[in-house]
Design an enzyme around this catalytic site. Structure first.
Site, PDB file in Angstrom:
ATOM      1  N   ARG A  92     -33.997  -9.501 -49.261  1.00 37.90           N
ATOM      2  CA  ARG A  92     -33.278  -9.073 -48.054  1.00 37.90           C
ATOM      3  C   ARG A  92     -33.997  -7.904 -47.385  1.00 37.90           C
ATOM      4  NH1 ARG A  92     -29.113  -7.474 -52.428  1.00 37.90           N
ATOM      5  NH2 ARG A  92     -29.800  -9.556 -52.844  1.00 37.90           N
ATOM      6  N   ASP A  95     -29.798  -3.722 -47.779  1.00 35.57           N
ATOM      7  CA  ASP A  95     -28.506  -3.882 -48.432  1.00 35.57           C
ATOM      8  C   ASP A  95     -27.928  -2.483 -48.571  1.00 35.57           C
ATOM      9  OD1 ASP A  95     -26.407  -5.168 -49.768  1.00 35.57           O
ATOM     10  OD2 ASP A  95     -27.381  -5.003 -51.718  1.00 35.57           O
TER      11      ASP A  95
END
Length: 162
Positions: A92, A95
């Site tokens: 990702r 986060d």
């Protein structure tokens, strides 16, 4: 004002730029950053990836309640390009996890505080212990230093130079 501990993490894109943007957006939307750990480079936890993560813990003072804090952190993730996939653990851009909100213990479907798996994760405990080794986990009643000493996670966590 509430004292909150957040974990920043990400392993895609220009991590330095994304983390700087996340910190600026947190100050704008959540509250003043009172403390921040160094950045730690860490192996992925719970899945395979060739991209190493960066992780950092920040402490903020906020007027937001816990639910509003969750909404704001998810909005910042979205602004920075976070796309949530069906898989629980995946690469990702960013986060933002709520680790602690004062001494609150909250167990709701959308939000658990303290973060329920932090004691299993060296990538959370190392930066947390850097800035708050004596902070007492409200559920376990152990200090962060004790949790780190008891952590069985063997994945590499390396403090980056400033």
């Amino acid at each position: 004002m509430a004292k909150v501990f957040l974990l920043l993490g990400g392993n895609l894109g220009n991590k330095k730029v994304i983390f700087n943007q996340a910190l600026a957006l947190l100050e704008e939307a959540v509250g003043k950053i009172e403390q921040q750990s160094a950045i730690y480079e860490t192996e992925p936890w719970g899945f395979e990836s060739e991209d190493l993560f960066w992780n950092q813990v920040v402490v903020l003072e906020t007027r937001l309640d816990a639910d509003s804090l969750l909404v704001e952190t998810q909005q910042i993730e979205y602004q920075l390009g976070r796309v949530r996939h069906g898989a629980q653990y995946s690469s990702r851009l960013i986060d933002l996890d709520i680790l602690f909100y004062d001494q609150l213990i909250l167990n709701q479907p959308r939000l658990e505080i303290p973060h329920p798996r932090m004691g299993e994760r060296r990538f959370v405990l190392e930066p947390l212990a850097e800035i708050a080794p004596d902070f007492i986990h409200p559920a376990s009643k152990k200090t962060i230093a004790q949790l780190l000493a008891e952590c069985t996670d063997q994945l590499a966590v390396k403090k980056l130079d400033a």
